[in-house]
Design an enzyme around this catalytic site. Structure first.
Site, PDB file in Angstrom:
ATOM      1  N   GLY A   1      17.010  33.415  13.486  1.00 35.33           N
ATOM      2  CA  GLY A   1      16.132  32.721  12.555  1.00 35.33           C
ATOM      3  C   GLY A   1      15.381  31.619  13.263  1.00 35.33           C
TER       4      GLY A   1
ATOM      5  N   HIS B   1      26.082  19.358  12.355  1.00 36.22           N
ATOM      6  CA  HIS B   1      26.827  20.617  12.503  1.00 36.22           C
ATOM      7  C   HIS B   1      28.331  20.357  12.418  1.00 36.22           C
ATOM      8  CE1 HIS B   1      23.992  23.910  13.670  1.00 36.22           C
ATOM      9  NE2 HIS B   1      23.176  22.868  13.686  1.00 36.22           N
TER      10      HIS B   1
ATOM     11  N   ARG C   1      29.561  19.938   8.837  1.00 38.40           N
ATOM     12  CA  ARG C   1      29.549  21.169   8.042  1.00 38.40           C
ATOM     13  C   ARG C   1      30.735  22.082   8.332  1.00 38.40           C
ATOM     14  NH1 ARG C   1      23.916  23.019   9.005  1.00 38.40           N
ATOM     15  NH2 ARG C   1      24.947  24.483  10.372  1.00 38.40           N
TER      16      ARG C   1
ATOM     17  N   GLU D   1      33.478  23.013  23.266  1.00 31.88           N
ATOM     18  CA  GLU D   1      32.125  22.742  23.760  1.00 31.88           C
ATOM     19  C   GLU D   1      31.953  23.435  25.107  1.00 31.88           C
ATOM     20  OE1 GLU D   1      31.502  18.524  23.737  1.00 31.88           O
ATOM     21  OE2 GLU D   1      31.763  18.398  21.568  1.00 31.88           O
TER      22      GLU D   1
END
Length: 185
Positions: free
Chosen positions: A8, A49, A52, A61
């Site tokens: 997207g 982020h 959420r 990471e």
């Protein structure tokens, strides 16, 4: 084992869709974050982020060695969620910089090819489900600068390669998922 590619544009809802898929799997989720906070704006994006994400998810990471991370973290009882491929690509392309007259300072082509292949091999060998988020950056105007055109081209090639080895590909626009390949999710 299912490989899903969620594509997207910026702020299209692709990450939220990928997170919803992961949460709905009823499996343990390992979230591989590729972003690095080099400035305040990116730090704010990363923080949004983080807020959420589900509390029980494991976050790793990994800005560069994505193939190795998928190999290490993928297991039959979990879902590995990678967010995002285009940030990883940017990290990789500009990590070990050398001067190249045609595009400026970039990673040596052999290092880029090696990491890209490592990612594709890891997807083929994944022991559990993998969900990858990526930006579709090639739908706008052709960028003016050579280095920007090079990035758009490499992102497009990467998305094609990952889509080819994915069981499912979804394009998210305005928060609405459109199936490109595979069964609806």
């Amino acid at each position: 084992m299912t490989i899903s590619l969620i594509l997207g544009g910026a702020r299209s809802g692709k990450s939220a869709h990928a997170e919803k898929l992961a949460a709905g799997s009823a499996k343990d989720v390992v979230y591989i974050a590729t972003a690095q906070a080099h400035d305040d704006e990116m730090q704010q994006r990363i923080e949004l982020h983080r807020q959420r994400r589900e509390a029980g998810w494991t976050t790793v990471e990994e800005p560069l060695a994505l193939g190795q991370a998928i190999r290490r973290l993928s297991a039959p009882g979990n879902v590995v969620l990678v967010d995002c491929l285009t940030v990883w690509l940017s990290n990789l392309l500009f990590s070990e910089q050398r001067d190249y007259p045609e595009v400026g300072r970039i990673v040596p082509p052999e290092a880029f090819a090696r990491e890209r292949q490592s990612l594709l091999d890891a997807l083929g060998d994944a022991a559990g489900d993998v969900i990858l988020v990526s930006n579709e950056v090639g739908m706008g105007i052709v960028p003016q600068g050579a280095i920007s055109r090079w990035f758009v081209d490499e992102a497009g090639r990467l998305n094609q390669a990952v889509a080819a080895c994915s069981d499912r590909a979804v394009f998210v626009v305005a928060g609405l998922p459109m199936m490109l390949k595979g069964l609806p999710c």
